[in-house]
Design a protein around this motif. Structure first.
Motif, PDB file in Angstrom:
ATOM      1  N   SER A  27       0.814  -1.216   0.000  1.00  0.00           N
ATOM      2  CA  SER A  27       0.000   0.000   0.000  1.00  0.00           C
ATOM      3  C   SER A  27       0.850   1.271   0.000  1.00  0.00           C
ATOM      4  CB  SER A  27      -0.923   0.014   1.222  1.00  0.00           C
ATOM      5  OG  SER A  27      -0.166   0.236   2.398  1.00  0.00           O
ATOM      6  N   ARG A  28       0.232   2.345  -0.456  1.00  0.00           N
ATOM      7  CA  ARG A  28       0.879   3.666  -0.453  1.00  0.00           C
ATOM      8  C   ARG A  28       1.280   4.050   0.973  1.00  0.00           C
ATOM      9  NH1 ARG A  28       0.184   8.522  -3.827  1.00  0.00           N
ATOM     10  NH2 ARG A  28      -1.297   7.309  -5.008  1.00  0.00           N
ATOM     11  N   THR A  37       2.014   2.121   3.531  1.00  0.00           N
ATOM     12  CA  THR A  37       3.153   1.316   3.987  1.00  0.00           C
ATOM     13  C   THR A  37       4.454   1.834   3.388  1.00  0.00           C
ATOM     14  OG1 THR A  37       1.726  -0.628   4.201  1.00  0.00           O
ATOM     15  CG2 THR A  37       4.090  -1.030   4.077  1.00  0.00           C
ATOM     16  N   PRO A  64       0.842   0.380  -6.834  1.00  0.00           N
ATOM     17  CA  PRO A  64       1.408  -0.449  -5.770  1.00  0.00           C
ATOM     18  C   PRO A  64       2.193  -1.634  -6.338  1.00  0.00           C
ATOM     19  CG  PRO A  64      -0.964  -0.741  -5.875  1.00  0.00           C
ATOM     20  CD  PRO A  64      -0.611   0.331  -6.850  1.00  0.00           C
TER      21      PRO A  64
END
Length: 140
Positions: free
Chosen positions: A101-102, A104, A131
């Motif tokens: 994810s963005r 993370t 992603p």
């Protein structure tokens, strides 16, 4: 008499029925979670020979299609008694993946920047973010 008994014990296994070796079969769909493709991913019934590495696995979330001609060439190269018998075959090797994810990725970048001396209040933007796929057990 003792020698005859010992000889009988030594040679008895030769006369017992031996289990038939399983004929190798091409697999259909195989999911692997490692960075390399092994011979056992393509053919069943190979025993220890199955752990031979053939090459890189697909990227996480991707698939490789191995068709009849390539299966035949691999079987011949490794001395595997497999033949297609005129049937069009293919083995699909897929590697599971999960999108990173963005949030993370942004958190990992922020931590790395702060560890390198950047101020804690710096802004991180990821324009046109797509992603990346990573193995299911991967961490940033």
């Amino acid at each position: 008499m003792k020698i005859l008994f010992t000889a009988a014990l030594l040679f008895a296994p030769m006369f017992l029925p031996q289990p038939a070796l399983a004929q190798p079969n091409a697999r259909g769909l195989v999911a692997i979670n490692r960075p390399q493709v092994e011979l056992r991913d393509l053919f069943s019934g190979l025993g220890q020979q199955g752990s031979l590495v053939l090459g890189p696995a697909p990227a996480p979330g991707q698939r490789i299609f191995v068709g009849t001609a390539q299966l035949s060439a691999i079987a011949e190269e490794y001395g595997i008694g497999w033949q297609s018998h005129g049937v069009d075959m293919q083995v699909i090797i897929e590697r599971p993946g999960q999108p990173l994810s963005r949030a993370t990725i942004t958190a990992a970048i922020a931590t790395a920047l702060q560890d390198a001396g950047a101020p804690a209040h710096c802004a991180i933007t990821l324009p046109d973010f797509t992603p990346p796929m990573v193995p299911p057990d991967a961490s940033p």
